[in-house]
Design an enzyme around this catalytic site. Structure first.
Site, PDB file in Angstrom:
ATOM      1  N   PRO A 184      68.045 -13.572  -2.651  1.00 51.15           N
ATOM      2  CA  PRO A 184      69.190 -14.548  -2.864  1.00 51.15           C
ATOM      3  C   PRO A 184      70.629 -14.352  -2.250  1.00 51.15           C
ATOM      4  O   PRO A 184      71.051 -13.034  -2.488  1.00 51.15           O
ATOM      5  CB  PRO A 184      69.055 -14.496  -4.398  1.00 51.15           C
ATOM      6  CG  PRO A 184      68.814 -12.907  -4.853  1.00 51.15           C
ATOM      7  CD  PRO A 184      67.900 -12.704  -3.813  1.00 51.15           C
TER       8      PRO A 184
ATOM      9  N   TYR B  38      76.863  -8.248 -13.170  1.00 49.42           N
ATOM     10  CA  TYR B  38      76.902  -9.369 -13.861  1.00 49.42           C
ATOM     11  C   TYR B  38      76.575  -9.182 -15.106  1.00 49.42           C
ATOM     12  O   TYR B  38      76.276  -7.878 -15.804  1.00 49.42           O
ATOM     13  CB  TYR B  38      76.127 -10.397 -13.232  1.00 49.42           C
ATOM     14  CG  TYR B  38      76.724 -10.746 -11.702  1.00 49.42           C
ATOM     15  CD1 TYR B  38      77.982 -11.131 -11.667  1.00 49.42           C
ATOM     16  CD2 TYR B  38      76.187 -10.618 -10.675  1.00 49.42           C
ATOM     17  CE1 TYR B  38      78.964 -11.387 -10.556  1.00 49.42           C
ATOM     18  CE2 TYR B  38      76.628 -10.718  -9.288  1.00 49.42           C
ATOM     19  CZ  TYR B  38      77.983 -11.213  -9.375  1.00 49.42           C
ATOM     20  OH  TYR B  38      78.802 -11.433  -8.141  1.00 49.42           O
TER      21      TYR B  38
END
Length: 367
Positions: free
Chosen positions: A23, A184
């Site tokens: 990604p 994250y």
């Protein structure tokens, strides 16, 4: 046959080779919705010859976006926009497509990387919003402190991951990767540098793993069992007393025990003070350590740029698959060139097969 071009199964998904497109955030969405940039970007990669394509970090809530340009999958408009892009790609490619679902936590509310270096926008400024995290510790000292998540907030985010998983299935995507890396939200719960909670979600390793595992189990239960759910991890914070490979192995084992179909091993991203020994294969030893501890496929990533380099990683048993990201931006036909270098075949659309190089065996598989 070159190991890089041997088929492999990840959960119920059969892959034609061992190359996956990792990604890569494009920071080009509008209100979480994909547009023609994403169509151009993903369509090109869908003809790369890789075995699977992973859609960039896709936020499960608006507040979970890294920037205002992040893709989301949190409402009907986001789903419809992604569906439109997928419909066009699928007319011309049968490559499996996976989505990476995530929440940026305290690293949300930022400028795009090419705008002011991606600095965080405080909630008092237009375009910014209040971030959330396990604890009220900002990513960088000058940034706005995140609001620590209470029980209601945790439930809301867990439910948002589930809702996004259901939208993923409605779009008939082929798999989900949960983003528990690069500093994250899920990574923030794992690391003792960002999680100083005193409740059941902080303190011990077991407690710090609790929320990421709850999210995984909820997503796994909401997504068809024949489709894989994998997890991307940062195997080291590269900071003293931070998250490290030993804790990563414990997490990987816990994930395997609750039905995880694969582990994608990256590193870093949690703290500005990180000291990463960047160089070719710099994350491969981390993947090797995880692979030695679990029986599910392990994906290596990070400065893997040459076909023989990728082949060697697989041949020595350091990983089961290779993910390429920036190498694919630089060379969108990297798998083609790897197949040519290693004497293998790769899938390509018939419109492109006439570029078969002279003097080489047939490069393009017909089936």
């Amino acid at each position: 046959m070159a190991k890089l071009f041997e088929p492999i199964q990840v959960g119920g998904l059969k892959l034609s080779n061992r190359i996956v497109i990792a990604p890569m955030c494009q920071y080009s969405a509008q209100d979480g919705c994909m547009n023609d940039w994403h169509l151009s970007h993903l369509a090109s990669l869908s003809h790369s010859g890789a075995a699977a394509l992973t859609i960039e970090a896709t936020a499960v809530t608006p507040e979970g976006r890294i920037t205002s340009g992040d893709v989301g999958l949190y409402d009907d408009s986001c789903e419809a926009a992604l569906g439109k892009v997928l419909a066009s790609i699928r007319r011309w490619s049968d490559m499996p497509i996976i989505v990476q679902l995530g929440h940026a936590g305290r690293k949300a509310s930022c400028e795009k990387p090419w705008d002011n270096g991606g600095v965080q926008i405080p909630p008092s400024t237009i375009g910014g919003w209040q971030t959330v995290a396990p604890s009220a510790l900002p990513h960088a000292l000058h940034e706005n402190a995140p609001a620590p998540l209470d029980a209601k907030g945790l439930a809301k985010i867990r439910d948002a991951f589930v809702a996004a998983a259901r939208r993923t299935e409605a779009l008939d995507l082929d798999g989900i990767q949960l983003h528990a890396a690069h500093g994250y939200l899920l990574h923030q719960f794992l690391s003792p540098l960002s999680n100083i909670r005193s409740d059941t979600y902080g303190g011990s390793l077991e407690n710090r793993m609790r929320f990421p595992l709850e999210v995984f189990e909820a997503v796994r239960a909401a997504f068809p069992s024949h489709k894989p759910v994998t997890v991307r991890v940062s195997a080291s914070d590269w900071v003293e007393n931070g998250w490290d490979i030993e804790q990563t192995i414990a997490f990987a084992k816990a994930l395997e025990a609750v039905g995880c179909d694969g582990i994608h091993v990256s590193s870093g991203g949690l703290a500005p003070s990180q000291d990463i020994p960047v160089g070719p294969n710099y994350q491969v030893p981390l993947a090797h350590a995880v692979k030695a501890a679990v029986n599910i496929p392990v994906i290596a990533v990070g400065l893997i740029t040459e076909p023989q380099q990728a082949e060697s990683i697989l041949a020595t048993g350091d990983a089961d698959l290779i993910a390429i990201a920036r190498a694919a931006l630089y060379d969108p036909r990297w798998p083609w060139h790897a197949a040519a270098a290693l004497g293998a075949q790769v899938k390509a659309p018939p419109q492109y097969r006439r570029c078969q190089p002279h003097g080489l065996p047939d490069l393009f598989a017909r089936a």
